[in-house]
Design a protein around this motif. Structure first.
Motif, PDB file in Angstrom:
ATOM      1  N   LYS A 113      -0.710  39.293  12.427  1.00 50.64           N
ATOM      2  CA  LYS A 113      -1.644  39.336  11.298  1.00 50.64           C
ATOM      3  C   LYS A 113      -1.419  38.098  10.436  1.00 50.64           C
ATOM      4  O   LYS A 113      -0.381  37.443  10.530  1.00 50.64           O
ATOM      5  CB  LYS A 113      -1.459  40.622  10.501  1.00 50.64           C
ATOM      6  N   PRO A 114      -2.366  37.747   9.571  1.00 47.58           N
ATOM      7  CA  PRO A 114      -2.248  36.535   8.750  1.00 47.58           C
ATOM      8  C   PRO A 114      -0.982  36.508   7.891  1.00 47.58           C
ATOM      9  O   PRO A 114      -0.415  37.554   7.556  1.00 47.58           O
ATOM     10  CB  PRO A 114      -3.499  36.575   7.869  1.00 47.58           C
ATOM     11  N   VAL A 115      -0.561  35.293   7.519  1.00 50.74           N
ATOM     12  CA  VAL A 115       0.664  35.138   6.729  1.00 50.74           C
ATOM     13  C   VAL A 115       0.590  35.858   5.383  1.00 50.74           C
ATOM     14  O   VAL A 115       1.627  36.194   4.814  1.00 50.74           O
ATOM     15  CB  VAL A 115       1.038  33.656   6.514  1.00 50.74           C
ATOM     16  N   ARG A 147       1.660  23.639   7.180  1.00 50.86           N
ATOM     17  CA  ARG A 147       0.262  23.367   7.504  1.00 50.86           C
ATOM     18  C   ARG A 147      -0.226  24.292   8.611  1.00 50.86           C
ATOM     19  O   ARG A 147      -1.385  24.668   8.665  1.00 50.86           O
ATOM     20  CB  ARG A 147       0.135  21.904   7.945  1.00 50.86           C
ATOM     21  N   GLU A 148       0.679  24.647   9.520  1.00 55.50           N
ATOM     22  CA  GLU A 148       0.341  25.571  10.602  1.00 55.50           C
ATOM     23  C   GLU A 148       1.188  26.832  10.447  1.00 55.50           C
ATOM     24  O   GLU A 148       2.336  26.768  10.029  1.00 55.50           O
ATOM     25  CB  GLU A 148       0.623  24.936  11.968  1.00 55.50           C
ATOM     26  N   GLN A 149       0.595  27.970  10.786  1.00 57.80           N
ATOM     27  CA  GLN A 149       1.275  29.247  10.642  1.00 57.80           C
ATOM     28  C   GLN A 149       1.491  29.877  12.020  1.00 57.80           C
ATOM     29  O   GLN A 149       0.697  29.680  12.930  1.00 57.80           O
ATOM     30  CB  GLN A 149       0.452  30.201   9.775  1.00 57.80           C
ATOM     31  N   LEU A 150       2.555  30.645  12.131  1.00 60.90           N
ATOM     32  CA  LEU A 150       2.837  31.376  13.358  1.00 60.90           C
ATOM     33  C   LEU A 150       1.789  32.463  13.508  1.00 60.90           C
ATOM     34  O   LEU A 150       1.649  33.325  12.642  1.00 60.90           O
ATOM     35  CB  LEU A 150       4.235  31.983  13.313  1.00 60.90           C
ATOM     36  N   GLY A 151       1.011  32.397  14.582  1.00 60.29           N
ATOM     37  CA  GLY A 151      -0.086  33.338  14.767  1.00 60.29           C
ATOM     38  C   GLY A 151       0.117  34.318  15.904  1.00 60.29           C
ATOM     39  O   GLY A 151      -0.608  35.298  16.029  1.00 60.29           O
TER      40      GLY A 151
END
Length: 116
Positions: A49-51, A75-79
């Protein structure tokens, strides 16, 4: 050997994708997942789920401190992730290169360190 393939992307860019692009991405992921299941390389995998739904826990001087959100601003999130079985790092990185998210984000490849 098992490897964890950590999929990073920019959540806001993904959120701006139109319905056709989202549908294509979904189908590409389903096709990729089926392919590694069929070869026996798939061990586990999930989308996250989103950060905004994340919590970070730190224990300092015996007390838990819980913070809303991810560990760090990036800038990038663990998805999402896949855990795969691969002969070596070369095979694991080749599998990672086939993950659809690698085309617009990045995939970190980390060997699993067995406990026993």
């Amino acid at each position: 050997m098992q490897y964890l393939l950590l999929i990073y992307s920019n959540e806001s860019e993904v959120a701006r994708m139109d319905e056709a692009a989202m549908s294509k991405m979904h189908h590409d992921y389903m096709d990729f997942t089926k392919s590694i299941v069929q070869t026996g390389q798939f061990k586990a995998g999930d989308r996250l789920k989103p950060v905004a739904t994340a919590s970070t826990v730190r224990v300092r001087e015996g007390k838990s401190v819980i913070t809303d959100g991810p560990f760090a601003e990036t800038r990038e999130q663990l998805g999402g992730y896949y855990m795969v079985d691969a002969k070596n790092l070369d095979e694991a990185t080749a599998i990672a290169a086939r993950i659809p998210g690698a085309r617009w984000g990045s995939v970190e490849v980390r060997p699993i360190w067995p406990v026993a």
